[in-house]
Write a protein that holds these residues in place. Structure first.
Motif, PDB file in Angstrom:
ATOM      1  N   TYR A  47       1.093  -1.422   0.237  1.00  0.00           N
ATOM      2  CA  TYR A  47      -0.481  -0.396   0.030  1.00  0.00           C
ATOM      3  C   TYR A  47       0.781   1.401  -0.059  1.00  0.00           C
ATOM      4  CZ  TYR A  47      -3.393   3.721   1.290  1.00  0.00           C
ATOM      5  OH  TYR A  47      -4.185   4.417   0.770  1.00  0.00           O
ATOM      6  N   ALA A  48       1.736   1.009   1.164  1.00  0.00           N
ATOM      7  CA  ALA A  48       2.631   2.868   0.874  1.00  0.00           C
ATOM      8  C   ALA A  48       3.272   2.938  -0.593  1.00  0.00           C
ATOM      9  CB  ALA A  48       3.879   2.550   2.188  1.00  0.00           C
ATOM     10  N   GLU A  49       4.106   1.325  -0.862  1.00  0.00           N
ATOM     11  CA  GLU A  49       4.550   1.773  -2.292  1.00  0.00           C
ATOM     12  C   GLU A  49       3.763   1.971  -3.487  1.00  0.00           C
ATOM     13  OE1 GLU A  49       5.092   0.511  -6.465  1.00  0.00           O
ATOM     14  OE2 GLU A  49       4.530  -0.993  -4.775  1.00  0.00           O
ATOM     15  N   GLN A  50       2.819   1.650  -3.741  1.00  0.00           N
ATOM     16  CA  GLN A  50       1.599   1.824  -4.586  1.00  0.00           C
ATOM     17  C   GLN A  50       1.753   4.030  -4.011  1.00  0.00           C
ATOM     18  OE1 GLN A  50      -1.672   0.149  -4.623  1.00  0.00           O
ATOM     19  NE2 GLN A  50      -0.804  -1.947  -5.798  1.00  0.00           N
ATOM     20  N   GLN A  51       1.510   4.603  -2.961  1.00  0.00           N
ATOM     21  CA  GLN A  51       1.388   6.317  -2.725  1.00  0.00           C
ATOM     22  C   GLN A  51       2.001   6.300  -2.995  1.00  0.00           C
ATOM     23  OE1 GLN A  51      -1.932   6.516  -1.668  1.00  0.00           O
ATOM     24  NE2 GLN A  51      -2.816   4.700  -1.765  1.00  0.00           N
ATOM     25  N   LEU A  52       3.439   5.705  -2.389  1.00  0.00           N
ATOM     26  CA  LEU A  52       4.432   6.633  -3.118  1.00  0.00           C
ATOM     27  C   LEU A  52       4.887   6.587  -5.062  1.00  0.00           C
ATOM     28  CD1 LEU A  52       7.056   5.615   0.142  1.00  0.00           C
ATOM     29  CD2 LEU A  52       5.931   7.729  -0.352  1.00  0.00           C
ATOM     30  N   GLY A  53       4.696   5.706  -5.545  1.00  0.00           N
ATOM     31  CA  GLY A  53       5.001   5.816  -6.519  1.00  0.00           C
ATOM     32  C   GLY A  53       6.668   5.385  -6.533  1.00  0.00           C
ATOM     33  N   GLU A  54       6.644   5.736  -7.990  1.00  0.00           N
ATOM     34  CA  GLU A  54       8.246   5.105  -8.362  1.00  0.00           C
ATOM     35  C   GLU A  54       9.329   6.008  -7.458  1.00  0.00           C
ATOM     36  OE1 GLU A  54      11.604   4.583 -11.629  1.00  0.00           O
ATOM     37  OE2 GLU A  54       9.517   4.700 -11.654  1.00  0.00           O
ATOM     38  N   LEU A  55      10.151   4.875  -6.559  1.00  0.00           N
ATOM     39  CA  LEU A  55      10.998   5.226  -5.624  1.00  0.00           C
ATOM     40  C   LEU A  55      12.303   5.387  -6.398  1.00  0.00           C
ATOM     41  CD1 LEU A  55      10.608   2.702  -2.448  1.00  0.00           C
ATOM     42  CD2 LEU A  55       9.466   4.781  -2.881  1.00  0.00           C
ATOM     43  N   SER A  88       9.699   9.814  -3.692  1.00  0.00           N
ATOM     44  CA  SER A  88       9.177   9.101  -4.785  1.00  0.00           C
ATOM     45  C   SER A  88       8.785  10.733  -5.750  1.00  0.00           C
ATOM     46  CB  SER A  88       8.259   8.082  -4.786  1.00  0.00           C
ATOM     47  OG  SER A  88       7.144   9.456  -4.509  1.00  0.00           O
ATOM     48  N   ALA A  89       8.932  10.513  -7.305  1.00  0.00           N
ATOM     49  CA  ALA A  89       8.335  11.548  -8.202  1.00  0.00           C
ATOM     50  C   ALA A  89       7.765  12.320  -7.840  1.00  0.00           C
ATOM     51  CB  ALA A  89       7.946  11.017  -9.176  1.00  0.00           C
ATOM     52  N   LYS A  90       6.497  11.974  -6.555  1.00  0.00           N
ATOM     53  CA  LYS A  90       5.414  12.134  -5.947  1.00  0.00           C
ATOM     54  C   LYS A  90       5.637  13.120  -4.839  1.00  0.00           C
ATOM     55  CE  LYS A  90       1.938   8.230  -7.601  1.00  0.00           C
ATOM     56  NZ  LYS A  90       1.385   8.189  -6.278  1.00  0.00           N
ATOM     57  N   ALA A  91       6.625  12.422  -3.805  1.00  0.00           N
ATOM     58  CA  ALA A  91       6.848  12.960  -2.646  1.00  0.00           C
ATOM     59  C   ALA A  91       8.105  12.655  -1.935  1.00  0.00           C
ATOM     60  CB  ALA A  91       5.499  12.293  -1.576  1.00  0.00           C
ATOM     61  N   VAL A 143      13.790  -2.338  -6.444  1.00  0.00           N
ATOM     62  CA  VAL A 143      13.402  -3.369  -5.826  1.00  0.00           C
ATOM     63  C   VAL A 143      12.621  -3.033  -4.471  1.00  0.00           C
ATOM     64  CG1 VAL A 143      15.356  -4.566  -3.796  1.00  0.00           C
ATOM     65  CG2 VAL A 143      16.356  -3.578  -6.259  1.00  0.00           C
ATOM     66  N   VAL A 144      12.264  -1.768  -3.827  1.00  0.00           N
ATOM     67  CA  VAL A 144      11.435  -2.034  -2.979  1.00  0.00           C
ATOM     68  C   VAL A 144      10.009  -1.783  -3.838  1.00  0.00           C
ATOM     69  CG1 VAL A 144      10.026  -0.617  -1.130  1.00  0.00           C
ATOM     70  CG2 VAL A 144      12.545  -0.584  -1.250  1.00  0.00           C
ATOM     71  N   ASN A 145      10.257  -0.870  -5.546  1.00  0.00           N
ATOM     72  CA  ASN A 145       8.826  -0.814  -5.379  1.00  0.00           C
ATOM     73  C   ASN A 145       7.990  -2.210  -6.172  1.00  0.00           C
ATOM     74  OD1 ASN A 145       9.591   2.025  -6.414  1.00  0.00           O
ATOM     75  ND2 ASN A 145       7.954   1.828  -5.983  1.00  0.00           N
ATOM     76  N   ASN A 146       8.645  -3.200  -6.238  1.00  0.00           N
ATOM     77  CA  ASN A 146       8.925  -4.559  -7.210  1.00  0.00           C
ATOM     78  C   ASN A 146       8.854  -5.900  -6.418  1.00  0.00           C
ATOM     79  OD1 ASN A 146       9.556  -3.322  -9.800  1.00  0.00           O
ATOM     80  ND2 ASN A 146      11.290  -3.846  -9.927  1.00  0.00           N
TER      81      ASN A 146
END
Length: 135
Positions: free
Chosen positions: A42-50, A73-76, A101-104
């Motif tokens: 959930y956190a990974e999805q909210q942040l987007g690509e780290l 990330s690009a978002k925050a 790696v965290v996103n995947n």
């Protein structure tokens, strides 16, 4: 869901039931020593690509509620609020070198910290309880 040991929720996020969770979307695997800590799907999805992870130093002492690292990330830019108290024994340099790696694989190769816990039984949420807030 392909993982029969995971709990489904409305967003169809992977929430492995062998882990414990904080309300700040951090998971803890205290079945091993030192305990492993990372961010949830959930956190990974909210942040987007780290794009950057600022890891703390090994040997750093942390208290539950401390902001121990930053995820950018690009978002925050978001702090990781540590849900447990103890001493950081290992940090995941591979994740810092390649944050994707965290996103995947946020529950596997994307772990962030290994912490020697002060308390053998931290007060965290089980997968079912966490699924109710990760919406």
């Amino acid at each position: 869901m392909s993982d029969e040991n995971a709990i489904d929720n409305p967003l169809n996020l992977d929430i492995p039931d062998h882990l414990q969770y904080s309300e700040e979307h951090v998971w803890v695997d205290d079945s091993v020593s030192p305990a492993i800590v990372g961010i949830t799907a959930y956190a990974e999805q909210q942040l987007g690509e780290l794009v950057f992870i600022d890891l703390p130093d090994e040997g750093t002492r942390v208290e539950a509620g401390d902001e121990v690292l930053e995820l950018e990330s690009a978002k925050a830019v978001e702090p990781l609020v540590c849900p447990v108290a103890g001493t950081i024994r290992y940090v995941n340099h591979d994740a810092a070198d390649d944050p994707s790696v965290v996103n995947n694989d946020p529950y596997g190769e994307g772990w962030l910290l290994k912490i020697e816990l002060d308390d053998d039984e931290p007060e965290l949420l089980d997968a079912e309880s966490y699924a109710k807030i990760a919406q």
